[in-house]
Design a protein around this motif. Structure first.
Motif, PDB file in Angstrom:
ATOM      1  N   GLU A 122       0.791  -1.213  -0.150  1.00  0.00           N
ATOM      2  CA  GLU A 122      -0.061   0.137  -0.020  1.00  0.00           C
ATOM      3  C   GLU A 122       0.902   1.257  -0.072  1.00  0.00           C
ATOM      4  O   GLU A 122       0.515   2.269  -0.695  1.00  0.00           O
ATOM      5  CB  GLU A 122      -0.691   0.065   1.332  1.00  0.00           C
ATOM      6  N   SER A 129      -3.924   8.463   4.342  1.00  0.00           N
ATOM      7  CA  SER A 129      -3.615   7.308   3.795  1.00  0.00           C
ATOM      8  C   SER A 129      -2.219   6.911   3.927  1.00  0.00           C
ATOM      9  O   SER A 129      -1.741   5.723   3.667  1.00  0.00           O
ATOM     10  CB  SER A 129      -4.296   7.223   2.315  1.00  0.00           C
ATOM     11  N   VAL A 159       0.094   3.874   6.317  1.00  0.00           N
ATOM     12  CA  VAL A 159       0.883   2.787   5.579  1.00  0.00           C
ATOM     13  C   VAL A 159       2.498   3.154   6.044  1.00  0.00           C
ATOM     14  O   VAL A 159       3.384   2.189   5.515  1.00  0.00           O
ATOM     15  CB  VAL A 159       0.497   2.548   4.193  1.00  0.00           C
TER      16      VAL A 159
END
Length: 1011
Positions: free
Chosen positions: A410, A466, A470
C-alpha cells in the motif's frame, strides 16, 4: 550358441594384436584401469543411464531405466534400441564410440562402460531382439595366459587383464517385461556392493535433467523403489551447430574425435519450488553433460557440452570453454527472464565470488548481462525510459533502472508516482542480489524528500492521511521532514511543531488563526504525527506550542492585539490553568482600565489582595473591568494579571550571572551572595527548583504582606534553595528570604537585626526582639536570629557578631562577653575579617576600643566613660601573672587556653608579645611548706621569695618566670604555686592553707565536696 555379435572374431583380432605387440596388451590394460579407477571410478550409475538415454534416442521412444540392486547383483533394464554388433565393438574398443555422429547422444568418448570394471568381473548385456554378450575376467586371463608371448607380461601385471577387450557370446538371457535391454552386473564383493548402494542413494533428478531422453529412472534397492523424473524443474536449453570457421577456431586444441561432433548444448534447470538452493541429491557441480568435479555454487543445475580434460572430471580451459561460458550466461539470463516475477528470483542472482575458475567465469559473464536485462517488476516507469507494461500492471525494468524502497504494498503504491522505477512490494530486502543487479536503494528519508513540489501539489488531505496510515513508523528520524497539510492550506515539512485537533477539544482552527499556529488539516490527522513530534491540540497543548508563546511575546507590538488576547484567554479558560503555571503568559497584551495596553504581568486586579498591599505610586495598571467581567479573576490571574503576589517557578536553573535572570529586584546581588555561600565547584551550580516571589519592592503594607508570605503557598518561597555542586546538594538562602532579610520589613527593621522573642540570651542586647504573632520558622528563614551557634555557623555571622560587639551603643554584661569570646574562639579565622574595634575590659569597665591604638570609643551601651584612657591597643591575656603589666590597656579576657585562638581570630597580640615580663628584683630561695602538697601534689620544692617583687620594674605579687615561682606575700605565693602546677582554680584554697595550716583537714574535706 550363435555368435551374432562376432565376438569370436573380435577376440581373435585383439589377441592377435596383443600377441604381435605385447606392449599393446599392456597399454590396453593400463588404459582400461585408468578409466575405471580414474575418470569413471564413481560414474557407474551415470554411465548406465547415459547408455539407456542414447538407446531411447536411437529408437525414438520415451526412455525408461530401472536400476535394481538385489542379492549382490545390479541390473539395469532400459527401453530403446537393442544392442547390435557396432555397439558391442564400441563397448569392447577403448576410445572408439559408435555414437559419434548421432545428434543428441550423450556418450562421446566410447569409454564410459569401463565404469563397470570397478564393481564386477562378469558384466553381461542382453537385448530382447538381438541377444546377449558377456565379459569374463577369468576367461580373459586364461586366454592371455595361453599365449606364450603374453605370459610374461601377464606375470608382470600380477595376472591383471583388461576385462572389456575380449567379449564372449552369451546364451539366452531373459529381459524384464517392458524393457528392451538389460545390463547385469554380479558385484565383486561387499565393498563393491556398498559402493553401488551409495551411488544409487546419491542418484537424483540431475540424471533425467541431463538426459532428457530418459522420461523416468526407477531405482529399486532392498524392495524399496523411488522414481527420478524432471518434474518440478524449470528447464531452458540452447543448442547449436558450429560452423566450419568456428570449428577451426574453437577446436584447434581439441582431439580429432571431438571435431567430428560439431554441436553444442547448454541446459539450465532450477527447481520450481525453493529458489535459492539445489536439492541435497543434486551435486553442485557442472555437468558436461555427466557430472564433473567442477564446482558450481549457483542454485541451478548447468548441463553443457564443455570439453573435458583427459581425466574426464574437469573442464579443459580454452576457446571452446570460453565460448560455452558465454552461451551459458546468455541462457541463464534468459531463464531468469522466464521465471515468475517474485522476490525469490533474487536468490538466483549470482554473487561475484565462485568456488572455482569456471564457476567464477560463469558468474562474471552472467553479472555483465543482468544489470541491463529487464527482469524486475516496477510500479512506475524508470526515469530514462518507459518499457512496456508487464503482467499485473507493473513495468518490467532492468536493475540499473530500478529503485528499491522498503515498505508495504500500500505504501509503495502511494509513492510510486514520485519514485521512478520503484520495485513492487517484497523486493526491497537487504538481498545482496539487488546490488549485483545495479538496483539503487532509496531510503525512507529520500522518499520523503521526493514528496514535494508538483508531484504532490494536487494531493488531498485524505491522501496524506492514507499515506500516514501505511508509512513505516520504525524510523522517526527518516520521517522528520514528512510533509503535513495544514488547515490553512499550507503544506509544511515535518510534524514537529504542528498541532492535531483532539477529539472533543471543541477548538476551532479559525479561532486559533491569530496565533499563527500550524494546525493539521482535520482530514489528514493521524496518530503517526503525534509520534513524530506533533502536539495534541488540546487547550494546554495549544498554549504550550512555541508559536503561541512567540505570538504572546510579540503581542504588545502587534497592530491588533485584541484577537490574540481573546484567543489566549479562551484557551487559558478551557485549559483550567492555575496562576503561575505558565509564567510566560504575563507578556500577553491586555487592556487596562485606562484604555492603555499593558503586559498581563503589569496589571492588577482592582479588588485583588496585592492591590491593597502595594504603594499606589507603582508602574502597574488595573485590568479593564470588561475583561474581568468576561473572563473572571481566575482566568486573568492564570494569565499573569496580579491578584496576589506573583511567583516565579523555574527548574534546573544554572546559577551563573549570564544564565540566571528572572527580572527580579536585585537578583544579581542575591546571586553573588549565593555563589559566596556555596562551595566552589568545577562547574556552575544548578538549582533543581527555583521559586521566588516577585514585586516585593513595591509593598507598602508589610504586616499584611508578611501575613501572606509566611503562610502557604507563598511560604514555600522562603525555603532554602537546594543547589547541586559537583554532585552534592548544598543549601543557600532563597531569593525571597534573602530579599526580606535585607529590607526593613519587621516593624521597620531588617530581620537580621532582630532575634526571636525568648531566643538565645547570649544575643540579648545585641539584637532587638522580633514582633510577636508571626511564625518563628518563617522568621528564621527571613534572617531573624535564633541562637548564637546558628549565627556563628551562618555565612558572615561571625563578622556580624564582631561588628555588633564593636557598637558602643549596645550593652553587653561581663559574663555574656566572656561567653561570646569563648564561642568566637572556635570560629575558623579564615571566615573572619579582623575587626577595627573590639569589646574589651579597661580598668574594670567594659568598653569598645580601637584595635590599633586602644582608643576608647564608648562605654557599654552608654556615653563614653570620663577619665578612661588606654595606654595602648587591646591585648589578649594568656596568663594571669601578666595582668599587672598590661592593666592600663584594653583586655580581651577569656579562658587562658583560648588566648592563642582569639589572638589569631582578632589579629591582636597576646600580652606576652607586648611585655618582657622579666623579674627585675632580687629574692631568696625558700622551701615550699610541706602542707601545700596536700592540695598541690605537684608543687615545686622551693620558690623565690621577694620582699618586693618587681617585674619590668612594676611591683607585682607573683610571677612564674623561667620555671621558677617568684612571690611576695601569701596571696602571691598561693597564685604562683597554683599556676605552676596547673591547678589555677585552687589558688584561694592554697592561700587559706598558707595562712592557717591547721585548717588543712577542713580544706581537704571541702575539696572532696567539689563537683
Amino acid at each position: 550358441m550363435t555368435d551374432i555379435f562376432g565376438t569370436e572374431r573380435l577376440r581373435a583380432t585383439v589377441l592377435a594384436a596383443w600377441t604381435a605387440s605385447p606392449a599393446r596388451f599392456r597399454e590396453d590394460a593400463n588404459a582400461e584401469e585408468d578409466f575405471a579407477l580414474g575418470g569413471y571410478r564413481d560414474r557407474l550409475i551415470v554411465e548406465l543411464a547415459q547408455n539407456a538415454a542414447d538407446a531411447a534416442l536411437r529408437a525414438g521412444v520415451p526412455g525408461r531405466l530401472r536400476l535394481t540392486l538385489a542379492d549382490g547383483v545390479l541390473t539395469a533394464a532400459n527401453t530403446g534400441a537393442p544392442l547390435d554388433q557396432g555397439g558391442v565393438e564400441g563397448l569392447a574398443t577403448l576410445r572408439v564410440s559408435a555414437k559419434r555422429d548421432e545428434a543428441g547422444s550423450i556418450g562421446r568418448f566410447g569409454v564410459g562402460f569401463a565404469a563397470v570394471v570397478t564393481v564386477t568381473d562378469e558384466p553381461l548385456v542382453a537385448s530382447r531382439a538381438t541377444g546377449a554378450v558377456r565379459w569374463s575376467r577369468a576367461e580373459t586371463t586364461a586366454l592371455v595366459a595361453a599365449e606364450p608371448a603374453l605370459a610374461g607380461r601377464l606375470a608382470e601385471r600380477g595376472g591383471h587383464v583388461p576385462l572389456l577387450r575380449l567379449p564372449f557370446a552369451a546364451g539366452a538371457v531373459p529381459v524384464p517385461d517392458g524393457f528392451d535391454t538389460v545390463v547385469r552386473l554380479p558385484l565383486r564383493d561387499k565393498t563393491a556392493e556398498q559402493a553401488v548402494r551409495q551411488m544409487l542413494d546419491e542418484a537424483g533428478p540431475a540424471l533425467p535433467l541431463a538426459m532428457p531422453a530418459l522420461a523416468a529412472i526407477e531405482i529399486e534397492v532392498d524392495g524399496r523403489t523411488r522414481t527420478l523424473t524432471a518434474a518440478g524443474w524449470r528447464v531452458l536449453e540452447e543448442a547449436g551447430t558450429f560452423t566450419a570457421e568456428q570449428v577451426a577456431e574453437l577446436f584447434a586444441d581439441r582431439p580429432t574425435e571431438e571435431r567430428a561432433r560439431p554441436r553444442w548444448l547448454v541446459r539450465w534447470a532450477v527447481p520450481e519450488e525453493g529458489h535459492g538452493r539445489l536439492p541435497r541429491d543434486v551435486a553442485p557441480v557442472v555437468h558436461g553433460p555427466t557430472p564433473s568435479d567442477e564446482p558450481l555454487d549457483l542454485p541451478a543445475l548447468l548441463i553443457a557440452t564443455f570439453p573435458l580434460a583427459t581425466d574426464r572430471r574437469h573442464v579443459a580451459a580454452g576457446p571452446l570453454t570460453d565460448f560455452l561460458v558465454e552461451r551459458a550466461a546468455e541462457t541463464y539470463v534468459r531463464l531468469l527472464g522466464e521465471l515468475p516475477r517474485t522476490p525469490r528470483l533474487l536468490d538466483l542472482v549470482p554473487g561475484l565470488m565462485g568456488k572455482g575458475e569456471l564457476d567464477a567465469a560463469i558468474r562474471r559473464a552472467v553479472l555483465r548481462r543482468l544489470p541491463g536485462t529487464p527482469l524486475l517488476p516496477a510500479l512506475s516507469p524508470p526515469a530514462d525510459a518507459v518499457p512496456g507494461p508487464a503482467a499485473g500492471g507493473a513495468f518490467l525494468v532492468a536493475g540499473r533502472q530500478a529503485a528499491a524502497v522498503a515498505g508495504t504494498a500500500e505504501f509503495l503504491a502511494l509513492v510510486a508516482p514520485m519514485v521512478p522505477g520503484v520495485l513492487a512490494a517484497g523486493w526491497a530486502s537487504r538481498h545482496p542480489a539487488l546490488a549485483a543487479l545495479g538496483v539503487r536503494r532509496v531510503e525512507l528519508a529520500d522518499v520523503i524528500d521526493m514528496l514535494s513540489g508538483e508531484a504532490v501539489e494536487d494531493r488531498t488531505p485524505a491522501w496524506w492521511r492514507s499515506l500516514y496510515e501505511v508509512l513505516p513508523a520504525d524510523d522517526p528520524e527518516a520521517l522528520g521532514a514528512l510533509p503535513v497539510p495544514l488547515a490553512d492550506g499550507r503544506l509544511v515539512r515535518g510534524a514537529r511543531g504542528t498541532l492535531l485537533l483532539a477529539d472533543g477539544s471543541g477548538l476551532d482552527p479559525a479561532a486559533l488563526g491569530p496565533l499563527g499556529l500550524r494546525v493539521v488539516h482535520p482530514e489528514a490527522a493521524h496518530p503517526l504525527l503525534l509520534r513524530l513530534g506533533a502536539a495534541e491540540a488540546t487547550p494546554r497543548g495549544v498554549l504550550a506550542d512555541p508559536l503561541t508563546r512567540a505570538t504572546v511575546a510579540e503581542s504588545l507590538d502587534s497592530a491588533d492585539p485584541e484577537p490574540v488576547a481573546q484567543a489566549v484567554l479562551a484557551l487559558v479558560d478551557a485549559a483550567g490553568l492555575a496562576p503561575g503555571e505558565a509564567p510566560w503568559l504575563s507578556a500577553l497584551a491586555l487592556r487596562g482600565a485606562d484604555g492603555e495596553l499593558y503586559p498581563a504581568g503589569e496589571l492588577l486586579l482592582g479588588d485583588g489582595s496585592l492591590a491593597r498591599l502595594i504603594d499606589q505610586d507603582v508602574p502597574f495598571g488595573v485590568a479593564a473591568p470588561d475583561l474581568v467581567e468576561r473572563y473572571g479573576s481566575r482566568v486573568l490571574s492564570a494569565t499573569g494579571v496580579l491578584d496576589g503576589f506573583a511567583v516565579v517557578n523555574d527548574e534546573d536553573v544554572l546559577l551563573d550571572p549570564d544564565e540566571c535572570d528572572h527580572e527580579l529586584d536585585a537578583e544579581d546581588e542575591w546571586l553573588e551572595h549565593v555563589l559566596d555561600v556555596l562551595p566552589a565547584g568545577d562547574v556552575p551550580p544548578v538549582a533543581r527548583e527555583f521559586t521566588a516571589v516577585r514585586d516585593l519592592e513595591y509593598v507598602a503594607d508589610w504586616p499584611a504582606a508578611l501575613a501572606l508570605l509566611t503562610r502557604p503557598p507563598l511560604r514555600a518561597a522562603l525555603q532554602p534553595l537546594r543547589a547541586l555542586v559537583d554532585g552534592q546538594v548544598v543549601e543557600a538562602p532563597s531569593y525571597t528570604s534573602w530579599w526580606l532579610s535585607r529590607h526593613p520589613v519587621l516593624a521597620s527593621r531588617r530581620p537580621t537585626s532582630l532575634r526571636l522573642p525568648g531566643g538565645d540570651p547570649l544575643l540579648y542586647g545585641l539584637y532587638g526582639d522580633a514582633p510577636a504573632g508571626l511564625d518563628e520558622g518563617a522568621l528564621a528563614m527571613m534572617g531573624v536570629r535564633t541562637t548564637l551557634a546558628d549565627l556563628l555557623a551562618a555565612h558572615g555571622g561571625p563578622d556580624e557578631l564582631l561588628e555588633l560587639l564593636a557598637d558602643p551603643s549596645l550593652e553587653v554584661d561581663r559574663a555574656q562577653l566572656r561567653s561570646l569570646w569563648i564561642a568566637l574562639a572556635a570560629v575558623e579565622p579564615a571566615r573572619v575579617a579582623p575587626p577595627a574595634a573590639v569589646r574589651a575590659v579597661l580598668a574594670g569597665e567594659i568598653v569598645v576600643a580601637d584595635a590599633d591604638d586602644g582608643h576608647v570609643t564608648g562605654g557599654n551601651g552608654g556615653p563614653p566613660l570620663a577619665g578612661l584612657a588606654a595606654a595602648g591597643g587591646p591585648v589578649v591575656v594568656e596568663a594571669p601573672d601578666l595582668l599587672p603589666l598590661v592593666a592600663a590597656r584594653p583586655l580581651v579576657l577569656a579562658p587562658f587556653d583560648l588566648a592563642e585562638a582569639l589572638s589569631e581570630l582578632l589579629d591582636l597580640p597576646v600580652a606576652g608579645e607586648e611585655v618582657a615580663g622579666e623579674v627585675t628584683s632580687a629574692g631568696q630561695e625558700r622551701p615550699v611548706p610541706a602542707e601545700v602538697r596536700s592540695l598541690l601534689p605537684a608543687a615545686p620544692a622551693a620558690y623565690v621569695h621577694h620582699a618586693e617583687l618587681r617585674v619590668d620594674g612594676v611591683p607585682v605579687a607573683w610571677r612564674f618566670f623561667e620555671g621558677a615561682v617568684h612571690a611576695s606575700g601569701v596571696d602571691g605565693l598561693a597564685r604562683g604555686l597554683a599556676w605552676a602546677t596547673g591547678q589555677w582554680g585552687d589558688r584561694l584554697a592554697v592561700a587559706a592553707l598558707l595562712r592557717d595550716p591547721a585548717a588543712v583537714p577542713l580544706l581537704l574535706a571541702e575539696a572532696d565536696l567539689n563537683g
